[in-house]
Write an enzyme that holds these catalytic residues in place. Structure first.
Site, PDB file in Angstrom:
ATOM      1  N   ARG A   1     -29.080  48.932  19.003  1.00  0.00           N
ATOM      2  CA  ARG A   1     -29.267  49.070  20.467  1.00  0.00           C
ATOM      3  C   ARG A   1     -30.408  48.169  20.975  1.00  0.00           C
ATOM      4  O   ARG A   1     -31.145  48.556  21.883  1.00  0.00           O
ATOM      5  CB  ARG A   1     -29.574  50.515  20.880  1.00  0.00           C
ATOM      6  CG  ARG A   1     -28.501  51.529  20.603  1.00  0.00           C
ATOM      7  CD  ARG A   1     -27.258  51.290  21.410  1.00  0.00           C
ATOM      8  NE  ARG A   1     -26.189  50.826  20.535  1.00  0.00           N
ATOM      9  CZ  ARG A   1     -25.488  51.596  19.711  1.00  0.00           C
ATOM     10  NH1 ARG A   1     -25.677  52.866  19.703  1.00  0.00           N
ATOM     11  NH2 ARG A   1     -24.574  51.091  18.942  1.00  0.00           N
TER      12      ARG A   1
ATOM     13  N   CYS B   1     -25.571  58.605  25.667  1.00  0.00           N
ATOM     14  CA  CYS B   1     -26.668  59.129  24.855  1.00  0.00           C
ATOM     15  C   CYS B   1     -28.004  58.862  25.527  1.00  0.00           C
ATOM     16  O   CYS B   1     -28.289  57.745  25.935  1.00  0.00           O
ATOM     17  CB  CYS B   1     -26.629  58.501  23.468  1.00  0.00           C
ATOM     18  SG  CYS B   1     -25.275  59.162  22.489  1.00  0.00           S
TER      19      CYS B   1
ATOM     20  N   GLU C   1     -33.105  56.046  25.097  1.00  0.00           N
ATOM     21  CA  GLU C   1     -32.253  54.854  25.090  1.00  0.00           C
ATOM     22  C   GLU C   1     -31.936  54.482  26.546  1.00  0.00           C
ATOM     23  O   GLU C   1     -31.854  53.317  26.918  1.00  0.00           O
ATOM     24  CB  GLU C   1     -30.969  55.161  24.322  1.00  0.00           C
ATOM     25  CG  GLU C   1     -29.957  54.041  24.350  1.00  0.00           C
ATOM     26  CD  GLU C   1     -28.669  54.392  23.617  1.00  0.00           C
ATOM     27  OE1 GLU C   1     -28.734  54.824  22.444  1.00  0.00           O
ATOM     28  OE2 GLU C   1     -27.599  54.233  24.214  1.00  0.00           O
TER      29      GLU C   1
END
Ligand code: EPU
Length: 313
Positions: free
Chosen positions: A180, A228, A303
């Site tokens: 990520r 998420c 995130e």
């Protein structure tokens, strides 16, 4: 910072500009305040000049992708927000240089549409992005992906208008794609060339369907959420652990702060009721971080990106 006479930044450029625009409806959470100035460039040159002027005047420039991984503060954001939703930043050029396995995807293009278009044409390589809402630029920045792979696996080169307003093309061997994250410099992704492989269209469509079905069976796909909330942390023994599992084990599924709550399906999905405030989400995030740290001894990092007035863009 409030921009004094903002029109001086864009009035001679090929852009569409809006003042004081609500950003909530442009994000998946659907909440948060307004942008002082939202600019839709119609050319790379206009974007580059705008970036140069922002740098010159010390004005933050933020890029709004599909708003799928973004939370806007209740007080909104200052400076310039750029959205790449005009023609030159949309869509895909297939058969780049006459080669079916090469394509150029523009920064504002929708990944969902790209996945569908590739499947229809029998092109394999992008299907790990099935069910991941994103613009190309946002997907590249976050190296978006999941169990089945990430966008970085398919990248050949990425073109970015840097904070200094210069357009640079970064070839794959100069980019590190991590979990990520990428090593790409800050700035606005204006296009990426991606590599795909010709395959049977029926097989391609089936793979897209399978991945989508997997996601649907494990994640809440419909709630007002940004997917998420936390990155999966690395545990003391070096293993990467599912943040959702840790939140679940801490007994936080269904936990609530004001209009924000933890999904009962997957612990890493936070969702909101209509009328919720971004501050509700922030309080829930802090509570989860504190309880997971107390129970499992790990710090969860978000995130999802938070935008706030006065922050460095
Ligand atoms: N689990 C639980 N409780 C939960 C959630 C998960 O016990 O509340 C367990 C599952 O049963 C499974 C394990 O934890 O055994 C892993 O769960 P899952 O397959 O859902 O994967 P994840 O690690 O929680 C990651 C990505 C997702 C991506 C999925 C599937 C991150 C932070 N999350 O989740 O990405 O969709 O794998 O590929 O990397 C996102 O980035 O927005 C996102 C949703």
């Amino acid at each position: 910072m409030t921009v004094a006479s903002p029109s001086r930044l864009y009035s001679d450029l090929d852009v569409r500009a809006e003042l004081d625009v609500p950003l909530g409806p442009q994000t998946w959470f659907g909440i948060g305040g307004r942008a002082d100035l939202l600019v839709h460039p119609r050319s790379v040159d206009a974007l580059a000049t705008l970036a140069r002027r922002c740098r010159r005047d010390g004005i933050p420039l933020r890029v709004l992708g599909s708003g799928a991984n973004l939370l806007v503060d209740d007080e909104g954001v200052d400076g310039v927000v750029v959205k790449l939703d005009e023609g030159p930043f949309q869509g895909v050029d297939f058969n780049l240089e006459g080669r079916v396995e090469r394509m150029r995807v523009h920064g504002g293009a929708s990944m969902e549409r790209l996945v569908q278009a590739c499947a229809r044409q029998g092109l394999r390589g992008i299907e790990p992005m099935s069910g991941i809402p994103a613009s190309l630029g946002g997907a590249i920045r976050m190296n978006a992906g999941g169990k089945f792979g990430a966008i970085g696996d398919a990248v050949d080169a990425v073109a970015i208008v840097g904070l200094d307003g210069e357009l640079r093309v970064h070839p794959r061997d100069e980019i590190r794609f991590g979990y990520r994250e990428t090593s790409l410099p800050e700035g606005t992704v204006v296009w990426a060339s991606l590599r795909v492989e010709p395959d049977d269209p029926v097989a391609c469509r089936n793979r897209v369907k399978e991945i989508f079905a997997y996601k649907k069976s494990t994640q809440p796909m419909s709630a007002s959420s940004a997917g998420c909330m936390f990155r999966n942390p690395t545990m003391p023994d070096g293993r990467r652990e599912s943040a959702g599992r840790l939140i679940d084990l801490a007994g936080l599924k269904g936990a609530r702060e004001g209009g924000a709550f933890v999904s009962t399906e997957h612990g890493n999905f936070l969702a909101v009721d209509k009328g919720a405030a971004t501050d509700d989400v922030r309080r829930l995030v802090e509570r989860i971080q504190a309880e997971v740290a107390a129970k499992h001894g790990v710090e969860l990092e978000t995130e999802v990106v938070f935008w706030r007035r006065g922050d460095e863009a």
